[in-house]
Design a protein around this motif. Structure first.
Motif, PDB file in Angstrom:
ATOM      1  N   ARG A 159     -16.194 -17.208  35.501  1.00  7.51           N
ATOM      2  CA  ARG A 159     -16.662 -17.678  36.805  1.00  7.51           C
ATOM      3  C   ARG A 159     -15.911 -18.934  37.248  1.00  7.51           C
ATOM      4  O   ARG A 159     -15.469 -19.050  38.393  1.00  7.51           O
ATOM      5  CB  ARG A 159     -18.161 -17.959  36.726  1.00  7.51           C
ATOM      6  N   GLU A 219     -18.475 -15.690  30.211  1.00  8.80           N
ATOM      7  CA  GLU A 219     -18.907 -15.478  31.596  1.00  8.80           C
ATOM      8  C   GLU A 219     -18.740 -16.744  32.421  1.00  8.80           C
ATOM      9  O   GLU A 219     -18.242 -16.707  33.559  1.00  8.80           O
ATOM     10  CB  GLU A 219     -20.369 -15.025  31.599  1.00  8.80           C
ATOM     11  N   ASP A 239     -14.321  -6.680  30.445  1.00 11.79           N
ATOM     12  CA  ASP A 239     -15.224  -7.690  30.993  1.00 11.79           C
ATOM     13  C   ASP A 239     -14.561  -8.432  32.150  1.00 11.79           C
ATOM     14  O   ASP A 239     -13.434  -8.132  32.547  1.00 11.79           O
ATOM     15  CB  ASP A 239     -15.674  -8.670  29.911  1.00 11.79           C
ATOM     16  N   ASP A 240     -15.280  -9.449  32.690  1.00 14.93           N
ATOM     17  CA  ASP A 240     -14.777 -10.157  33.876  1.00 14.93           C
ATOM     18  C   ASP A 240     -13.486 -10.911  33.595  1.00 14.93           C
ATOM     19  O   ASP A 240     -12.588 -10.991  34.441  1.00 14.93           O
ATOM     20  CB  ASP A 240     -15.847 -11.139  34.383  1.00 14.93           C
TER      21      ASP A 240
END
Length: 517
Positions: free
Chosen positions: A170, A166, A477-478
């Motif tokens: 980011r 994560e 996912d991101d």
């Protein structure tokens, strides 16, 4: 007889008197010379005495100077010896001080070694105690948690990995956004500068040509008895001639634009002349073909001059002129080539790249389209081979071959040519496409996006210039959506043909719903 005797006696007397005078004169001269010699000897003796006296004085002065220098030297040596003695004394004291310091350091080192050994023993005891405590704590934690240490480590690693992914996603998005912002600002500046300096006419051409007729009676004359005239026209020109119910017009159809232009000029002249028969058709078509070749050569030269490119092989100029009769999505390819050359040159000037290479690459980037209906392969690779054959610089060859990413781009000018090609094709009014082609491209775009795992829905919007993909948050996912957007964009570039550019947007949404009762 007396006279004879008297004459010799007179002569003897004269001779005797002269000899006596000469003798006396010589003695006088000798005496004078002797006096001068004596004076000279006295002068020489005086000079010698003076020289001896001066030499003696100089010798005394030299002895005095030598004695003075010797005394000064001895005084300097005495001073140096005194200084050396002082320096030796100082060094001796220094050496004694260093010896005492070294002795103290050796004693300290022995004490430190002893202390280190003691600390190591204590550390070993502490480590053993910590290991026992760690073992007891681990046993207690396993008893409380109901899982082994390996299982707990795996859970912890999974949590850390998730947090790291994560954070990385980011950070990746942040860096990418900053880089994109800076790149977009610079790109907008360069592209705006280039576009503001260029303007070209808008043209729309098709693969068919319409020839107007003065009246419908002319259709019968063009067809001829038993269709001999139209068959002769089609055979000589290689173009399909369509005579339908369209009033006062016939249509010429061919995928070769040069043949279609030859047929249009020939048919127009035949209609104006009125004499239409196979022999006349053959002659007029030959004249039209010569005129088209002349037009091709002139257009090629004018395009090269307009783009500021010199030194091209005549065959490349001729192939360039053939692009005048070729279109892509309604955009004339010769005008497009000149426009790309201008844009590439301007962008290269803004970036400090080689303007000549960029202009030549932009002008020749679609040269393969002049013969792609005659040769196997894509127009980029065909054009690169033609350019290599006719002595174009290697960087320009790479610009031509790589502008659709069929080969790697090896220089910045290749990237500039690709960008200029995209700008020329994507600007408003440059190209157009049919409804059928548009719907087919939309369908291909959505099918390509749906082929990726984890895709829930996808929509092509903005006339097919953007594809929005909604993914399943529990499967993607991101970090994966960033990778997916890049892979889909690359796949679109490799498998689809489209004007301009297509924006790929991947959306991942996580919703948490709970009901309060």
């Amino acid at each position: 007889m007396e006279q004879i005797i008297w004459i010799p006696l007179a002569v003897i007397g004269l001779i005797g008197g002269g000899a006596l005078g000469w003798f006396l004169g010589k003695q006088q001269v000798r005496g004078q010379l002797r006096k001068e010699i004596e004076v000279a000897q006295q002068e020489a003796q005086r000079l010698v005495e003076e020289a001896k006296q001066q030499a003696a004085q100089l010798l005394l002065q030299a002895k005095d100077e030598s004695l003075r220098l010797r005394e000064a030297t001895e005084a300097e040596l005495r001073k140096w010896r005194a200084d050396l003695r002082k320096e030796e004394e100082r060094l001796r004291h220094r050496r004694e001080e260093l010896d005492r310091r070294a002795e103290r350091l050796e004693k300290q080192e022995r004490r430190l070694n002893e202390r280190q050994a003691e600390l190591e023993r204590q550390a070993a005891q502490l480590q053993a105690a910590v290991a026992r405590l760690e073992e007891e704590r681990r046993a207690a934690l396993e008893q409380v948690a109901g899982m082994t240490a390996e299982q707990a480590r795996q859970v912890l690693l999974e949590m850390i990995e998730k947090e790291a992914r994560e954070d990385m996603a980011r950070l990746y998005r942040q860096i990418e956004a900053e880089a994109r912002l800076q790149a977009e600002e610079r790109a907008r500046e360069i592209i705006a500068t280039a576009i503001q300096r260029i303007a070209s006419e808008q043209v729309a051409e098709l693969t068919v040509s319409v020839v107007p007729l003065p009246n419908d009676e002319m259709k019968g004359r063009i067809i001829g008895r038993n269709g001999r005239n139209i068959r002769a026209l089609e055979k000589i020109t290689g173009v399909e001639i369509i005579v339908d119910d369209t009033p006062e017009a016939i249509t010429l159809s061919s995928h070769d634009p040069v043949r279609r232009e030859v047929a249009r000029i020939a048919l127009t002249r035949l209609i104006q002349d009125g004499r239409i028969h196979p022999a006349r058709i053959e002659k007029v078509v030959a004249e039209a073909r010569e005129e088209v070749e002349r037009i091709i050569w002139e257009e090629g030269q004018q395009a090269a001059a307009a783009a500021g490119v010199t030194g091209l092989h005549p065959e490349l100029i001729r192939l360039l002129g053939r692009l005048k009769f070729r279109t892509s999505y309604g955009q004339n390819q010769l005008h497009h080539a000149v426009e790309v050359a201008w844009l590439a040159g301007m962008i290269a000037a803004e970036l400090g790249a080689d303007v000549r290479i960029a202009r030549m690459g932009g002008l020749l980037h679609d040269i393969g389209k002049a013969v792609d209906h005659q040769v196997e392969g894509t127009h980029a690779l065909i054009g690169a081979e033609l350019a290599r054959r006719y002595g174009v610089p290697p960087k320009v060859v790479n610009c031509i071959a790589s502008h659709h990413h069929e080969v790697p781009q090896e220089c910045i000018e290749a990237v500039i040519v690709e960008a200029a090609d995209a700008i020329s094709g994507a600007r408003p009014g440059a190209r157009r496409e049919t409804l059928e082609m548009y719907l087919k491209r939309i369908q291909e775009l959505e099918n390509l996006a749906r082929s990726y795992p984890g895709v829930a829905e996808c929509y092509a919007i903005q006339a097919g210039r953007e594809i929005r993909i909604i993914v399943k948050p529990e499967e993607v996912d991101d970090l994966a959506i960033i990778r997916m957007s890049r892979e889909i964009a690359r796949k679109i570039e490799e498998t689809m043909q489209y004007p301009g550019q297509i924006k790929v947007t991947v959306i991942r949404e996580t919703r948490a719903v709970e009901i309060a009762r």
